[in-house]
Scaffold this motif. Structure first.
Motif, PDB file in Angstrom:
ATOM      1  N   LEU A 194      32.713  37.191  49.038  1.00  0.00           N
ATOM      2  CA  LEU A 194      33.881  37.896  48.501  1.00  0.00           C
ATOM      3  C   LEU A 194      35.161  37.443  49.192  1.00  0.00           C
ATOM      4  O   LEU A 194      36.207  37.298  48.546  1.00  0.00           O
ATOM      5  CB  LEU A 194      33.726  39.408  48.672  1.00  0.00           C
ATOM      6  CG  LEU A 194      32.979  40.202  47.613  1.00  0.00           C
ATOM      7  CD1 LEU A 194      33.111  41.696  47.903  1.00  0.00           C
ATOM      8  CD2 LEU A 194      33.465  39.893  46.205  1.00  0.00           C
ATOM      9  N   ALA A 225      32.569  38.490  40.231  1.00  0.00           N
ATOM     10  CA  ALA A 225      31.445  38.856  41.085  1.00  0.00           C
ATOM     11  C   ALA A 225      30.165  38.983  40.263  1.00  0.00           C
ATOM     12  O   ALA A 225      30.194  38.921  39.039  1.00  0.00           O
ATOM     13  CB  ALA A 225      31.751  40.170  41.809  1.00  0.00           C
ATOM     14  N   THR A 239      34.164  44.802  44.447  1.00  0.00           N
ATOM     15  CA  THR A 239      34.968  43.849  45.219  1.00  0.00           C
ATOM     16  C   THR A 239      35.860  44.459  46.296  1.00  0.00           C
ATOM     17  O   THR A 239      36.444  43.705  47.074  1.00  0.00           O
ATOM     18  CB  THR A 239      35.863  43.012  44.279  1.00  0.00           C
ATOM     19  OG1 THR A 239      36.722  43.888  43.534  1.00  0.00           O
ATOM     20  CG2 THR A 239      35.020  42.179  43.329  1.00  0.00           C
TER      21      THR A 239
END
Length: 245
Positions: free
Chosen positions: A79, A175, A52
């Motif tokens: 993201l 994620a 990330t």
């Protein structure tokens, strides 16, 4: 034309085909989730630096080195979206004193799994690989677990945490939606534990992957809601003690 895929119209435009779910026609209606601050926890999965950090994380550095920026631009766009939504959900969960758990692919104390050796993702969570963006860093009392595989349940300590605290629901952010989050939700469902996936606080590798998983993951004990909807649900919990989803 494929089921759950795309079709080309006469004008040449491609449209998304909604996937069919015929199995639900012959099965019982899935039970709703009763969400409270005490029977649920918030799981932040794979929100550590390797996946990330858009500048210095392992994935970002590897993408730049191999000149694959174009291939991963959709992931980094997703993201950017979740980077604004995760802190909102996290802050609301903390205000209502819901338990918070971080589960990240990697190892501690040289306990490297076969999965990590096979992928080459040898991330020591005791170092920089275990870092988080300031907006969602764990608090001192919050549980931070290394994952030897994709699922959060690949670490037995997470299953123990759920059992010891009598938790029946997990709110999921993070994620790698089509890999780790999907695997975690399916395994939780196998155990009779409900999952509430925050649809715009999770990121797949591509937009097509995001759309496909969002259309297919929500079934049975797995629910899907947006950040705004989850914040409204949390508000009801704070005021009334519980909410039915």
């Amino acid at each position: 034309m494929g089921e759950g895929g795309t079709a080309q119209t006469k004008t040449g435009r491609r449209t998304l085909i909604a996937p069919r779910h015929p199995l639900t026609l012959v099965t019982r209606e899935s039970r709703p989730l009763t969400l409270t601050a005490s029977n649920s926890c918030l799981l932040l999965q794979d929100v550590h630096a390797p996946f990330t950090d858009p500048e210095h994380g392992w994935l970002a550095r590897r993408v730049a080195r191999k000149v694959l920026t174009r291939e991963f631009e959709e992931y980094f766009e997703l993201l950017a979206v979740i980077s604004g939504n995760i802190p909102k959900v996290l802050g609301a969960a903390r205000r209502m004193e819901m338990g918070v758990v971080y589960a990240s692919l990697g190892y501690r104390d040289d306990d490297v799994s076969e999965f990590q050796r096979a992928t080459g993702w040898l991330w020591d969570l005791g170092g920089g690989d275990g870092g988080y963006l300031p907006a969602w860093e764990p608090l001192e009392h919050e549980l931070v677990l290394p994952k030897p595989g994709w699922s959060a349940l690949s670490n037995p300590a997470f299953a123990s945490y759920l059992a010891e605290n009598g938790l029946t629901n997990v709110v999921v952010l993070g994620a790698m939606l089509e890999f780790g989050i999907n695997q975690t939700c399916l395994e939780l469902s196998d155990r009779g534990i409900g999952s509430l996936v925050v649809s715009d606080a999770v990121a797949a590798l591509t937009r097509a992957g995001q759309d496909y998983m969002s259309a297919n993951i929500a079934h049975g004990l797995i629910k899907l809601r947006t950040t705004g909807e989850v914040l409204d649900l949390f508000d009801v919990v704070e005021k009334q003690g519980a909410v039915l989803i």
